[in-house]
Design an enzyme around this catalytic site. Structure first.
Site, PDB file in Angstrom:
ATOM      1  N   SER B  46       0.902  -1.205  -0.064  1.00 24.67           N
ATOM      2  CA  SER B  46       0.049   0.083   0.139  1.00 24.67           C
ATOM      3  C   SER B  46       0.753   1.150   0.007  1.00 24.67           C
ATOM      4  O   SER B  46       1.706   1.485   0.917  1.00 24.67           O
ATOM      5  CB  SER B  46      -0.879   0.079   1.417  1.00 24.67           C
ATOM      6  OG  SER B  46      -1.847   1.112   1.183  1.00 24.67           O
ATOM      7  N   GLU B  47       0.592   2.213  -0.902  1.00 21.54           N
ATOM      8  CA  GLU B  47       1.640   3.329  -1.013  1.00 21.54           C
ATOM      9  C   GLU B  47       1.868   4.123  -0.237  1.00 21.54           C
ATOM     10  O   GLU B  47       3.054   4.990  -0.245  1.00 21.54           O
ATOM     11  CB  GLU B  47       1.443   3.603  -2.790  1.00 21.54           C
ATOM     12  CG  GLU B  47       0.468   4.481  -2.929  1.00 21.54           C
ATOM     13  CD  GLU B  47      -0.775   3.746  -3.395  1.00 21.54           C
ATOM     14  OE1 GLU B  47      -0.589   2.465  -3.263  1.00 21.54           O
ATOM     15  OE2 GLU B  47      -1.682   4.144  -4.131  1.00 21.54           O
ATOM     16  N   ASN B  48       0.938   4.301   0.706  1.00 22.23           N
ATOM     17  CA  ASN B  48       1.217   5.194   1.891  1.00 22.23           C
ATOM     18  C   ASN B  48       2.128   4.592   2.997  1.00 22.23           C
ATOM     19  O   ASN B  48       2.430   5.426   3.950  1.00 22.23           O
ATOM     20  CB  ASN B  48      -0.176   5.430   2.770  1.00 22.23           C
ATOM     21  CG  ASN B  48      -0.760   4.212   3.149  1.00 22.23           C
ATOM     22  OD1 ASN B  48      -0.917   3.232   2.277  1.00 22.23           O
ATOM     23  ND2 ASN B  48      -1.292   4.162   4.230  1.00 22.23           N
ATOM     24  N   GLY B  49       2.847   3.709   2.786  1.00 20.48           N
ATOM     25  CA  GLY B  49       3.811   3.016   3.495  1.00 20.48           C
ATOM     26  C   GLY B  49       3.762   1.719   4.267  1.00 20.48           C
ATOM     27  O   GLY B  49       4.077   1.595   5.455  1.00 20.48           O
ATOM     28  N   SER B  88       8.552   3.947  -0.050  1.00 24.55           N
ATOM     29  CA  SER B  88       7.337   3.236  -0.793  1.00 24.55           C
ATOM     30  C   SER B  88       7.489   3.414  -2.157  1.00 24.55           C
ATOM     31  O   SER B  88       7.237   2.542  -2.859  1.00 24.55           O
ATOM     32  CB  SER B  88       6.143   3.788   0.014  1.00 24.55           C
ATOM     33  OG  SER B  88       5.112   3.327  -0.833  1.00 24.55           O
TER      34      SER B  88
END
Lengths: 237, 218
Positions: B46-49, B88
């Site tokens: 998930s690209e928010n980390g 990320s």
């Protein structure tokens, strides 16, 4: 304050020196990991003409969104700005300047800015509206665009724990842009849930070293949830 | 019959491989997580980390500090890791993610994708989509083949502002699985009960049909 002790005693002191038309870099993803009380203080101060660099712009009544009704934000550099009616109105009316920036490019602009790197090439955005007016160059047969890094007059950061020297630990996905924002402010202000004495945090577990932090304050947080999604408690993985 | 959202997700899930790190976009792509084949291990980024996204939390497990890129509350799978946004996107831009699945408004025969903006109407931003399409080699775009009014979304030239140029090679619509190469769409599979003719009629860009086109199986 003395020596490396970064702790300030009030939010007024935390945001002292913020003035009209400055650039503020903000951590947070949606409403997760935002410096709630520092944003409240900016609203209270009434500082105007600000440029914000932040992945999002909050919702109508929480986060950076609360700075919109009094027109405190002149420009925002963000990757995603949905979920906010007043924002949309001001943007459509041309009252608010919006520079949409890919999320990874935004993170890298902060990281590079904080690391003294003025610009970098990336494939992200090549051949799209983001590339307009930017230098293009090929490396190994692939096309890249030149993106300039960002620094701010202030950075506002939310961490979980800190020691008085400003060494920071973040919690779960509330980390997001915060460590990057912390490096990119001329004055980096951090609010945390707990402040401990130097030596109490394991040096190996510190996410952001205190050298990046100028002011530190302990706050209490609402931590509003944007999309509350649950599964019934009886289902198993 | 056109595929349902669930069937699209199911067909995408057939492209998963054991040990894949996968980024799923918002909407139909998110549903793919429900169809990971038994016995296969896949880790969701998930690209928010967050690498190793788990299922939604129970009421008791909800944690405001733990969300996915759609801002939904989530949990962490065993072996998960947490990192900042630059890290990320280093994973994404550095080509370390094995499969990316995301939605689109339009794709064209040159592999261009438009997915983030309808000028004058929808201006919310690209989020991480531009990074994902530029950074990943293995991308599946999921979308409906045509609008409700029968206007094709598989075009010779995208009409909307682009999210990425020349980066899409595979598209799964509610009607067909299509590969993009050498400036053309190539029909690989069709939805059960959907004819090649129907697909042709709803594909504005040049569509190559070679041999018998199999129906998808689930």
């Amino acid at each position: 304050m003395a020596g490396f002790d970064k702790v300030v005693s009030s939010y007024e002191e935390a945001m002292a020196g913020l003035s009209d038309n400055m650039t503020v870099i903000s951590g947070g993803f949606g409403l997760c990991g935002i410096a709630e009380n520092l944003i409240n203080e900016i609203q209270r101060k009434g500082t105007k003409g600000l440029t914000f660099v932040s992945n999002n712009c909050g919702v109508d009544d929480f986060g950076l969104g609360i700075l919109l009704p009094n027109r405190q934000i002149k420009k925002i550099i963000a990757s995603y700005v949905g979920e906010n009616a007043e924002f949309e109105r001001q943007m459509m009316a041309g009252e608010l300047e919006v520079e949409l920036t890919p999320q990874g490019t935004l993170a890298e602009k902060m990281r590079a800015g904080g690391a003294g790197i003025p610009a970098f090439f990336t494939a992200t955005g090549y051949g799209t509206p983001v590339a307009e007016g930017k230098e293009e160059r090929q490396f190994n047969g692939r096309d890249y665009i030149l993106e300039e890094s960002i620094t701010g007059d202030f950075a506002i950061v939310k961490a979980w724990k800190a020691d008085r020297y400003g060494n920071l630990v973040f919690r779960k996905t509330a980390r997001n842009f915060n460590p990057l924002a912390a490096t990119a402010g001329k004055i980096t202000v951090v609010e945390v849930e707990e402040i401990v004495e130097p030596g109490e945090l394991d040096p190996d577990q510190i996410h952001t070293p205190g050298i990046y932090v100028d002011r530190l304050i302990q706050g209490t947080f609402e931590k509003r949830i944007e999309q509350r999604t649950v599964r019934p408690s009886d289902t198993e993985a | 019959m056109a595929l349902s959202r669930e069937q699209i997700a199911q067909r995408v899930a057939q492209e998963l491989q054991d040990g894949y790190y996968v980024n799923l976009g918002i909407g139909i792509p998110t549903l793919v997580a429900n169809y990971v084949p038994q016995g296969m291990e896949v880790m969701l980024q998930s690209e928010n980390g967050l690498l190793g996204m788990g299922q939604f939390p129970t009421e008791e497990e909800i944690d405001a500090d733990l969300i996915n890129a759609g801002k939904q509350t989530v949990t962490m799978a065993t072996g998960a890791s947490i990192f900042d946004s630059a890290e990320s996107f280093a994973m994404i831009r550095g080509g370390h993610v094995d499969l990316t699945v995301l939605g689109a408004f339009e794709v064209d025969v040159n592999g261009n994708i438009a997915s983030y903006m309808i000028p004058g109407k929808l201006i919310k931003g690209m989020g991480g989509a531009m990074d994902l399409v530029a950074g990943a080699d293995n991308i599946i775009v999921t979308m409906t083949h045509a609008s409700k009014h029968g206007v094709s979304k598989l075009l010779s030239n995208c009409s909307l502002p682009l999210t990425g140029k020349g980066c899409i090679k595979k598209v799964l619509t509610d009607l067909a699985l299509i590969e993009i190469k050498e400036g053309k769409f190539h029909l690989l599979e069709r939805a059960p009960g959907v004819s090649v003719e129907e697909i042709k009629n709803l594909t504005e860009g040049e569509l190559v049909v070679s041999g018998d086109i199999p129906e998808m199986t689930f």
